[in-house]
Design an enzyme around this catalytic site. Structure first.
Site: not given
Length: 835
Positions: A238, A447, A449-451, A662-663
């Site tokens: 990120c 970032n 993915c908002c984490e 996810a991946s």
């Protein structure tokens, strides 16, 4: 470390005998046919006979045709039993093993030779530009035999088809389309990248890390898998950028974004400084607002390639809740509204919300929108300072403002979330009031993915380095126990490994796009391993080495609940989630403090107003939290760790975050992140096709109850992956296997609230809107409001609406009971392969 996968293949599939010579085609052929026979039917199944006659023989004769046969023969059987996915994975693993170098050392030399030939240089024993890193090659030259001895090729057989295909297509190194890495070689390369190879304990550290990663107990982020141990070696996930309100800064951010996307990074950019549409520029000019800039970065995201088989470029832009271009921004992805010139198609958007805005929503008050150039400095404020300044600007008749209903704006935002899945919601006050970066400044964006919540400005690019613990593999199903100490140990290995990645990362020091502007350079220096990283040289290295940020989280939380027969939306689940996250935080903090004892704390630790120097960890920011009462001292030796923390400091400014995973969850066959499973029957894309998967935990429970038959497969399909209306299934089982759209939407908020005390950064939190809800927009608003009241830092990542197409529209399967076999624990000999 008692991870159930660290020293064995997957539980329930541990039918691979020890001592199989994986380099002997005859032995492996025999093994694969035996594995195929590990299913029985009341009537001999022609599909399985075809599997024997075609697949295994094709493997021995022609790899390319076997791949197609595998897709056609095995994947249609997967809906009948999850073990077929593992059978397909095992066949694929074998095909990979006979088509890749026999040893890890051979693979390293093969990669170097192939890359060298491309560059007109032939020597596998020497570093090659574009190949593996110098230190990897040198270490293999010296210790190749030891490394080869560590490789456990049997572990390749613990992946299902989806996982192994994802590894081979997206991660394993290919040169000129030739595959050089099997899964175990990928994991060894990554383990070496995460190790200080100059250390006296290097081989021991490599072994420990390799065992956890190959055992599917620790999962590293995609850039680590892509680039770890290579000469490019960008392993950060990120990058957070702050854009100024001038053409020099905008142009610079475009160039930096293109550079960082090409390095496999996900980007988050603060757009909030940009003046609004119609604002004055110079003597007579007027600003076109943020719309054109959104379109510009949208085109950047579409145009930059991250390389073959890697994820596409992705950017999220963040805007403050009081920006005068709010509605232009809000409708920029909605095809029915707004100026087409200012549309975005792939650029993601996040909204930075203040407590004051949420208060006015609750009280149904007006909300004022400003152009940032009229209220300079407002975005740097939060808490009471923001409230006072904001109200003063509202009261100033000289400042232009637009007034809207706060509740109407909030409703419009929720409408967009329902329609498009965005914007993300970041709660600015919660982020900054509980920030480990208070000594640096105000955090204004997140970032992709908002984490991740770290400080950045126009002269500092925030960086984060991610990993997740596969917590489901620390569950002992037989005893119902969780190995919390094992989870903590794995988090410690991740922390130590990421610290080495931070030190070894290729920061592209000579890249002009990543340098400070000449008139903004300083003389601050950070030295690592004898290399001086000057602030005037590189914005990325400066941030990463000054603050040493990490984001260690988890995946497979719902797998834990399903294994232990605990409903996701139960109080037991909330408490258990907190304990698991506490274990991760404890292990990461313990290791970071240990490193600080040896090497010292992160450099910006010594700056004024650093909360770590004040003795605070993340849980200390929560009002009413009592260390003696609220920490789990009977499981974790917090008192000893806290004593050392106060004495030696800590080596990382942040250690935990909760990414979406996810991946990597797909690679490790886990439910993503902390989320509930989306369906008990779902489709997964592999290569050019798709296949259907049934929840393996549900299938096992139904099989144990004697209920797994063709009718059950059909009923689950007919109910679109839900079992709530299948009344012959016991109620307690139906409670356990509620999907993300069936659990109370408040449950994921409560899970987040339970784990937030042990997360330095924040949580990538999704909402799955229930089916047949009367007012989805109202429900979204309620979810965000609840998250705000429960002091979450992230109110929302994606809002998942109802898919347009039902899953049963793809690949409707017709099974008979003879097709629904049961796994046989022992292998059955087959005369066909005895020769």
């Amino acid at each position: 470390m008692a991870c159930s996968m660290a020293n064995a293949v997957r539980p329930g599939l541990s039918d691979l005998p020890e001592g199989v010579d994986l380099s002997n085609p005859k032995e492996v052929r025999s093994l694969l046919i035996k594995l195929t026979h590990a299913r029985k039917s009341t009537v001999y199944d022609t599909k399985i006979r075809r599997l024997h006659g075609v697949i295994v023989n094709s493997i021995m004769e022609n790899y390319n045709s076997a791949e197609g046969e595998l897709d056609m023969a095995i994947t249609p059987l997967i809906p009948s039993h999850p073990d077929y996915a593992f059978l397909a994975g095992r066949v694929s693993a074998y095909m990979t093993q006979i088509n890749t170098p026999k040893t890890f050392t051979d693979a390293v030399y093969g990669i170097q030779m192939a890359v060298g030939e491309t560059n007109g240089f032939r020597s596998p024993m020497k570093p090659v530009k574009g190949g593996l890193s110098d230190e990897i090659v040198d270490f293999v030259n010296e210790h190749g035999a030891r490394l080869d001895g560590m490789i456990d090729d049997v572990r390749d057989y613990s992946h299902n088809y989806m996982g192994i295909t994802g590894l081979l297509n997206g991660v394993a190194i290919k040169v000129n389309k030739k595959l050089y890495e099997r899964p175990q070689y990928v994991f060894m390369r990554v383990a070496m990248a995460m190790t200080d190879l100059s250390s006296e304990t290097a081989l021991e550290d490599i072994w420990q890390t390799y065992m956890l990663i190959s055992g599917q107990c620790l999962s590293m982020a995609s850039p680590v898998l892509f680039n770890g141990g290579t000469s490019s070696s960008n392993t950060a996930s990120c990058f957070l950028l702050d854009m100024g309100d001038n053409m020099v800064s905008i142009t610079k951010k475009v160039a930096q974004t293109m550079t960082l996307i090409a390095k496999n990074g996900g980007i988050g950019i603060n757009f909030s400084k940009l003046r609004a549409t119609g604002s004055k520029i110079g003597m007579a000019g007027k600003s076109s607002g943020i719309g054109g800039k959104l379109n510009l970065f949208d085109r950047v995201a579409q145009s930059v390639d991250q390389g073959e088989n890697k994820r596409p470029g992705a950017i999220a832009g963040y805007l403050t809740d009081w920006h005068a271009d709010m509605y232009d921004w809000l409708y920029s992805r909605y095809s029915g509204s707004g100026n087409e010139v200012n549309k975005r198609h792939v650029l993601n958007m996040g909204l930075v919300m203040s407590d004051l805005f949420m208060e006015r929503v609750e009280n149904d008050k007006e909300w004022s929108l400003f152009s940032p150039n009229d209220v300079v400095g407002l975005e740097e404020l939060y808490g009471e300072k923001f409230v006072r300044a904001y109200r003063a600007h509202e009261a100033n008749p000289k400042i232009k403002r637009t007034t809207v209903s706060a509740r109407k704006l909030f409703s419009d935002i929720a409408n967009m979330m329902w329609s498009t899945g965005e914007p993300y919601i970041l709660f600015k006050d919660a982020v900054n009031e509980r920030s480990n970066h208070k000594h640096l400044g105000t955090i204004k964006n997140s970032n992709l993915c908002c984490e991740i919540v770290q400080y950045c400005d126009t002269n500092e690019i925030a960086v984060c380095n991610l990993a997740t613990i596969c917590v489901s593999n620390f569950v002992n199903v037989e005893t119902g126990e969780i190995d919390f100490e094992g989870i903590a140990d794995a988090a410690g290995v991740a922390c130590k490994g990421i610290n080495n990645l931070i030190d070894k990362q290729n920061y592209d020091l000579g890249n002009e796009q990543l340098m400070r502007l000449a008139d903004e350079r300083t003389e601050e220096v950070v030295e690592v391993n004898g290399i001086k990283f000057d602030a005037k040289y590189n914005l990325v290295s400066y941030s990463n080495l000054k603050h040493r940020p990490q984001g260690i989280g988890m995946q497979g939380l719902h797998d834990v609940f399903m294994k232990l027969k605990i409903p996701y939306d139960s109080e037991m689940a909330f408490r258990l989630a907190a304990l698991i996250q506490e274990a991760i935080y404890y292990g990461a903090v313990r290791e970071s403090v240990k490193i600080a004892e040896e090497k010292g704390p992160y450099p910006s630790y010594y700056w004024d107003n650093n909360t770590h120097r004040e003795g605070k960890l993340q849980f200390d920011f929560l009002e009413g939290f009592d260390r003696d009462r609220d920490l789990t001292h009977e499981l974790f030796n917090w008192r000893e760790v806290l004593k050392k923390f106060e004495k030696f400091g800590i080596n990382n400014s942040v250690v935990t975050a909760q990414p979406p995973s996810a991946s990597s969850s797909q690679l490790n066959d886990n439910v993503e992140s902390i989320e509930a499973i989306t369906s008990n029957r779902f489709t997964k894309g592999i290569k050019d096709g798709k296949f259907i998967i049934i929840n393996k935990h549900l299938q096992k429970d139904l099989e144990d109850l004697g209920m797994w038959d063709a009718q059950m497969v059909g009923d689950i399909e007919a109910n679109d992956g839900s079992i709530q209306n299948i009344e012959r299934i016991p109620k307690n089982i139906r409670e356990i296997y509620k999907t993300a759209r069936e659990i109370d939407h408040k449950a994921v908020v409560k899970i987040c609230a339970a784990i937030q005390p042990f997360i330095d950064q924040t949580i990538s939190k999704n909402m799955f809107v229930p089916k047949n809800v009367d007012n989805p927009v109202q429900l979204i608003m309620e979810n965000v409001i609840l998250g705000h009241k429960m002091k979450l830092k992230t109110g929302m990542y994606y809002t998942r609406g109802i898919p347009a197409m039902k899953q049963q529209n793809f690949g409707k399967m017709n099974f008979q009971d003879k097709d629904i076999g049961k796994p046989v624990p022992e292998l059955v000999d087959c005369e066909a392969c005895s020769a």
